[in-house]
Scaffold this active site. Structure first.
Site, PDB file in Angstrom:
ATOM      1  N   GLU A 167       0.797  -1.250   0.000  1.00 14.57           N
ATOM      2  CA  GLU A 167       0.000   0.000   0.000  1.00 14.57           C
ATOM      3  C   GLU A 167       0.822   1.290   0.000  1.00 14.57           C
ATOM      4  O   GLU A 167       0.587   2.196   0.804  1.00 14.57           O
ATOM      5  CB  GLU A 167      -0.959  -0.009   1.204  1.00 14.57           C
ATOM      6  CG  GLU A 167      -1.906  -1.188   1.184  1.00 14.57           C
ATOM      7  CD  GLU A 167      -2.876  -1.232   2.370  1.00 14.57           C
ATOM      8  OE1 GLU A 167      -2.805  -0.347   3.242  1.00 14.57           O
ATOM      9  OE2 GLU A 167      -3.702  -2.144   2.409  1.00 14.57           O
ATOM     10  N   GLU A 271      -6.019 -10.977  -1.612  1.00 15.60           N
ATOM     11  CA  GLU A 271      -6.852 -10.864  -0.394  1.00 15.60           C
ATOM     12  C   GLU A 271      -8.328 -10.808  -0.767  1.00 15.60           C
ATOM     13  O   GLU A 271      -9.088 -10.000  -0.234  1.00 15.60           O
ATOM     14  CB  GLU A 271      -6.466  -9.595   0.397  1.00 15.60           C
ATOM     15  CG  GLU A 271      -4.999  -9.525   0.745  1.00 15.60           C
ATOM     16  CD  GLU A 271      -4.595  -8.288   1.543  1.00 15.60           C
ATOM     17  OE1 GLU A 271      -5.483  -7.563   2.039  1.00 15.60           O
ATOM     18  OE2 GLU A 271      -3.384  -8.041   1.668  1.00 15.60           O
TER      19      GLU A 271
HETATM   20  C1  XIL Z   1      -6.466  -6.909   8.038  1.00 22.21           C
HETATM   21  C2  XIL Z   1      -6.777  -8.126   8.884  1.00 22.21           C
HETATM   22  O1  XIL Z   1      -7.642  -8.965   8.170  1.00 22.21           O
HETATM   23  C3  XIL Z   1      -7.400  -7.714  10.194  1.00 22.21           C
HETATM   24  O2  XIL Z   1      -7.526  -8.840  11.058  1.00 22.21           O
HETATM   25  C4  XIL Z   1      -6.563  -6.642  10.880  1.00 22.21           C
HETATM   26  O3  XIL Z   1      -7.229  -6.180  12.026  1.00 22.21           O
HETATM   27  C5  XIL Z   1      -6.299  -5.475   9.937  1.00 22.21           C
HETATM   28  O4  XIL Z   1      -5.711  -5.959   8.748  1.00 22.21           O
HETATM   29  N1  XIL Z   1      -4.929  -4.960   3.580  1.00 22.21           N
HETATM   30  C6  XIL Z   1      -3.961  -5.815   4.021  1.00 22.21           C
HETATM   31  C7  XIL Z   1      -4.257  -6.772   5.117  1.00 22.21           C
HETATM   32  O5  XIL Z   1      -2.873  -5.870   3.419  1.00 22.21           O
HETATM   33  O6  XIL Z   1      -3.135  -7.033   5.905  1.00 22.21           O
HETATM   34  C8  XIL Z   1      -5.406  -6.277   5.973  1.00 22.21           C
HETATM   35  O7  XIL Z   1      -5.731  -7.309   6.901  1.00 22.21           O
HETATM   36  C9  XIL Z   1      -6.595  -5.893   5.135  1.00 22.21           C
HETATM   37  C10 XIL Z   1      -6.231  -4.804   4.171  1.00 22.21           C
END
Ligand code: XIL
Length: 381
Positions: A167, A271
């Site tokens: 990011e 994701e």
């Molecule tokens: C999220 C997790 O799923 C949660 O449990 C945590 O509280 C916050 O992060 N982008 C990413 C991930 O790269 O690491 C994030 O994961 C969601 C957004």
């Protein structure tokens, strides 16, 4: 002759029964489906899941059964983030990540590292000196190097690929004004990739972000990729997080995957989840984890269960996405879902805590949703 035939048949039947007995029980998740998700897609791309601490510890048997059967790649949902690995300077806590890595090894699944350099879930000490002032470039680079060598080095023979930087870009393709950028400057991304390459030369190195289907944002990323390539710094792939709403951006994504393919890098969907709920701030859809809205009933309509029409839209969204992924299968290495079941998806709490969302492939009773068998059929066409 007859006797021979009977004994051959008998030993075949015995061997077949034995091999079936060794297979995990498909009926618990998919009825009589002959293939699991990752088996069905095995000639196309890996099918991954995020895994949380409970699951890695074997404390959530129903999720573990699904992971064992359906997924061949694992990404730690939180256990390899900076705040967990090095909460204080030079205090490393590898217990949870070691447990997770051991489970991945035992179950013979690819392990993906997430994430080395990010502005979130990184403790503030990283950017500060003892009196709370921002540190200078050299000190921050040294901390970055120490951290990357510690964790990427520890798993250098196991982790298949790392989200090296997460990011770093704004929606318009400019660099996010994170502390990494403010203190080190634009080349912090290059440094992160160089250190990761030195620490784990066999691991693939990825840049990961959300909303990369947006042309301006992806163009910023592609320019960065070209800069690294021109300097001879290794970068192997781009991950689109893919935290989508019920109408995923199929056409834009199609174009953006092609842009990545044109640079010679591979693409990953890292994701994936599809929220069926209305996003409270439509202008900021994406995955900025700092967004947080107070619970509002109007945004939580499916407390007692998803409506049939939303479930149908969800099925269509997943099918359209996987159709697109299959058309780009020569460019896509892996499609990872951000969680196992709707019980433990982060989307129940983000961007509004306390909602009931339905973004994943397995429901709250750990059953595959009805369209999962359509995805499996699609893979085999
Ligand atoms: C999220 C997790 O799923 C949660 O449990 C945590 O509280 C916050 O992060 N982008 C990413 C991930 O790269 O690491 C994030 O994961 C969601 C957004």
């Amino acid at each position: 002759m007859k006797l021979l035939l009977i004994s051959a048949l008998l030993s075949f039947t015995l061997a077949f029964t034995a091999s079936c007995a060794n297979k995990p029980d498909r009926d618990t998740t998919l009825g009589h489906q002959p293939l699991s998700l990752s088996e069905a897609f095995s000639s196309h791309f890996a099918i991954g899941s995020a895994i949380n601490t409970q699951q890695a510890n074997g404390l959530d048997a129903q999720s573990v059964a699904i992971l064992n059967l359906h997924f061949n790649s694992l990404t730690p949902e939180n256990d390899m983030k900076w705040e967990r690995i090095q909460p204080q300077e030079n205090v490393f806590t590898f217990e949870a990540s070691d447990t997770l890595a051991a489970y991945a090894k035992k179950s013979q699944k690819d392990l993906i590292g997430h994430a080395l350099v990010w502005h979130q879930q990184t403790p503030s000490w990283v950017f500060e000196d003892a009196s709370g002032e921002l540190v200078g470039r050299e000190r921050l680079l040294a901390r970055m190097k120490t951290h990357i060598f510690a964790i990427a080095g520890r798993y250098k023979n196991q982790i298949k690929g790392w989200d090296v930087v997460n990011e770093a870009f704004n929606e318009d393709g400019s660099l996010r004004e994170s502390k990494w950028y403010q203190i080190i400057g634009k080349d912090y991304i290059e440094k992160a990739f160089e250190y990761a390459h030195q620490a784990a030369p066999k691991a693939k190195l990825y840049y990961n972000d959300y909303n990369l289907f947006k042309a301006a944002k992806m163009d910023g990323v592609i320019a960065m990729v070209k800069r690294l390539q021109a300097k001879g710094i290794r970068i192997d792939g781009i991950g689109e997080q893919a935290h989508y709403g019920i109408e995923p951006p199929i056409e834009e994504l199609d174009i953006s995957i092609q842009k990545v393919a044109d640079t010679g890098l591979t693409m990953m969907i890292t994701e994936l989840d599809i929220s069926v709920l209305k996003f409270p701030d439509e202008d900021n859809m994406g995955a900025d984890i700092s967004l947080s809205f107070a619970l509002d009933k109007a945004y939580n309509p499916y407390k007692k269960g998803i409506s049939a029409s939303s479930q149908e839209k969800l099925a269509n969204a997943y099918l359209s996405l996987f159709k697109l992924f299959l058309t780009h299968q020569q460019h896509i290495d892996r499609v990872t879902l951000w969680g196992v079941s709707d019980n433990d998806t982060w989307r129940n709490d983000w961007p509004m805590a306390g909602r009931s969302d339905y973004p994943l492939l397995f429901n709250r009773k750990y059953k595959a949703k009805s369209f999962v068998s359509d995805l499996i059929a699609l893979a085999q066409q």
